[in-house]
Write a protein that holds these residues in place. Structure first.
Motif, mmCIF file in Angstrom:
data_model
loop_
_atom_site.group_PDB
_atom_site.id
_atom_site.type_symbol
_atom_site.label_atom_id
_atom_site.label_comp_id
_atom_site.label_asym_id
_atom_site.label_seq_id
_atom_site.Cartn_x
_atom_site.Cartn_y
_atom_site.Cartn_z
ATOM 1 N N SER A 1 6.212 36.749 -12.841
ATOM 2 C CA SER A 1 6.693 37.976 -13.355
ATOM 3 C C SER A 1 6.770 38.218 -14.968
ATOM 4 O O SER A 1 6.093 39.116 -15.234
ATOM 5 C CB SER A 1 7.375 38.645 -12.441
ATOM 6 O OG SER A 1 9.127 38.584 -12.445
ATOM 7 N N LEU B 1 6.331 33.135 -6.917
ATOM 8 C CA LEU B 1 5.278 33.618 -8.120
ATOM 9 C C LEU B 1 6.522 34.249 -9.058
ATOM 10 O O LEU B 1 7.388 34.122 -9.314
ATOM 11 C CB LEU B 1 4.942 35.484 -7.074
ATOM 12 C CG LEU B 1 4.307 35.436 -6.383
ATOM 13 C CD1 LEU B 1 3.489 36.600 -5.627
ATOM 14 C CD2 LEU B 1 2.924 34.381 -6.278
ATOM 15 N N GLU C 1 5.574 27.742 -16.057
ATOM 16 C CA GLU C 1 4.877 29.038 -15.510
ATOM 17 C C GLU C 1 3.733 28.395 -16.975
ATOM 18 O O GLU C 1 4.211 29.158 -18.239
ATOM 19 C CB GLU C 1 5.555 30.156 -16.057
ATOM 20 C CG GLU C 1 7.018 30.339 -15.123
ATOM 21 C CD GLU C 1 7.372 31.313 -15.194
ATOM 22 O OE1 GLU C 1 6.734 32.571 -16.238
ATOM 23 O OE2 GLU C 1 9.058 31.914 -14.342
ATOM 24 N N GLU D 1 -3.173 33.036 -9.975
ATOM 25 C CA GLU D 1 -2.389 33.592 -9.252
ATOM 26 C C GLU D 1 -0.946 33.776 -9.525
ATOM 27 O O GLU D 1 0.080 34.317 -9.016
ATOM 28 C CB GLU D 1 -2.321 32.491 -8.010
ATOM 29 C CG GLU D 1 -4.015 32.428 -7.517
ATOM 30 C CD GLU D 1 -3.909 30.894 -6.417
ATOM 31 O OE1 GLU D 1 -2.558 30.478 -5.906
ATOM 32 O OE2 GLU D 1 -4.602 30.964 -5.656
ATOM 33 N N LYS D 2 -0.308 33.447 -10.957
ATOM 34 C CA LYS D 2 0.927 33.513 -11.553
ATOM 35 C C LYS D 2 1.823 32.975 -10.516
ATOM 36 O O LYS D 2 2.862 33.896 -10.024
ATOM 37 C CB LYS D 2 1.204 35.461 -11.397
ATOM 38 C CG LYS D 2 0.047 36.137 -12.710
ATOM 39 C CD LYS D 2 1.459 37.211 -12.413
ATOM 40 C CE LYS D 2 0.468 37.595 -14.090
ATOM 41 N NZ LYS D 2 0.636 37.177 -14.775
ATOM 42 N N ARG D 3 1.750 31.475 -9.654
ATOM 43 C CA ARG D 3 2.493 30.894 -9.605
ATOM 44 C C ARG D 3 2.865 29.839 -9.844
ATOM 45 O O ARG D 3 2.627 28.380 -10.869
ATOM 46 C CB ARG D 3 1.617 30.528 -7.865
ATOM 47 C CG ARG D 3 1.786 30.997 -7.444
ATOM 48 C CD ARG D 3 -0.041 30.535 -5.918
ATOM 49 N NE ARG D 3 0.950 29.749 -5.616
ATOM 50 C CZ ARG D 3 -0.516 28.592 -4.238
ATOM 51 N NH1 ARG D 3 -1.541 29.094 -4.260
ATOM 52 N NH2 ARG D 3 0.785 27.216 -3.723
#
Length: 323
Positions: A215, A213, A173, A151-153
């Motif tokens: 990126s 989130l 991350e 979920e790129k959290r």
């Protein structure tokens, strides 16, 4: 493997991923690309809806599925062995999910295979070490980490830093987890240190997913680990050990960078990749009278230097009486 079995196996492989490259199929079955193309054409002629894109790979039309496949006895026993490993070496959530999947696998087995698994189940065991018994894997760290990646959290962890003997909160991350030397490790970009770090999962006392989130483009786990090994300036070490002593090194060799080994008469040639020549030299001297060093020369010189210092310390020493 005969051609019919191979074609059936290729069809099953096509269902495992959205796109499968021809080279992946060739590597798996050790066949040429021409043979892969011929087998794919046979599947198409049999009515299997396959989409092939040059330079990309093959995929099945969305919605096409085979009915449940039948597993061989060896495949079924491999699943059972994996279940034992997952139950003891992963977190509770992963273990529960795998056990649920095993019920589905057993449901499609033939009666003879089911009976076979029942007969051998009590003959397979995986035991935890004392270190693993106190592991923090009960926090379901693995599944939470994988969810964070998907979920790129960002993830908030409470981590105990061993060399400072203190705990602090980090926002990380994650890029992946791996298992090494009885420990699970998390590789993640640490915002506190502004760099990638290796976190041992048993030192994480708490974690939670944040709503933030990320990126940032992170390297794949495999690529990061390969680069990390290069950065550590590893040294290749090759030694030969007598067969008699080789059996005593089985549990220790992995902690010293063991890579491979081969038999040469009454000796075993062992290859290691180590980041510490002095550390390896001290381990080598435990059994040095039953082995010799092929390379590198720096290891030979290090052992000689250590032996020289030991020899001097063995000379008679007159101690002054205590006051």
């Amino acid at each position: 493997m005969n051609r019919i079995d191979r074609i059936s196996a290729i069809l099953i492989q096509l269902q495992t991923r959205r796109v499968i490259k021809a080279q992946d199929i060739a590597d798996r079955f050790d066949i040429s690309l021409r043979t892969v193309y011929r087998d794919i054409r046979s599947l198409e002629e049999a009515g299997v809806p396959i989409i092939g894109e040059a330079g990309i790979g093959y995929s099945l039309v969305e919605g096409y599925r085979l009915p449940p496949v039948m597993f061989t006895r060896d495949e079924a026993s491999a699943f059972l062995t994996a279940e034992k490993l997952v139950a003891q070496l992963t977190d509770t959530s992963t273990s529960a999910d795998y056990s649920s999947a095993m019920y589905k696998i057993k449901a499609v087995l033939k009666s003879s295979e089911k009976e076979y698994l029942e007969d051998i189940e009590s003959s397979i065991a995986v035991l935890k070490t004392k270190r693993q018994e106190n592991s923090a894997l009960e926090l379901n760290l693995i599944q939470t980490t994988l969810k964070s990646i998907a979920e790129k959290r960002a993830m908030i962890i409470n981590y105990f830093t061993h060399y400072k003997q203190e705990s602090n909160e980090r926002c990380v991350e994650p890029i992946g987890v791996f298992f090494l030397d009885t420990y699970w490790h998390l590789i993640a970009f640490c915002r506190l240190r502004n760099d990638y770090r290796d976190f041992r999962l048993d030192r994480i006392s708490d974690l939670r997913l944040s709503n933030e989130l990320f990126s940032r483009q992170h390297p794949p786990l495999k690529e990061y680990l390969q680069f990390s090994c290069q950065e550590k300036n590893l040294h290749e070490v090759v030694i030969r050990v007598s067969k008699k002593w080789h059996t005593y090194l089985d549990n220790q060799k992995y902690y010293n960078g063991f890579i491979s080994e081969g038999k040469y008469g009454d000796e075993i040639e062992m290859t290691f990749m180590t980041s510490s020549i002095p550390g390896f030299a001290r381990w080598y001297m435990m059994f040095g009278d039953e082995a010799y060093i092929k390379k590198p020369e720096i290891l030979v010189e290090t052992v000689r230097s250590m032996l020289s210092k030991i020899s001097k310390r063995l000379e008679p020493v007159v101690f002054e009486p205590a006051l």
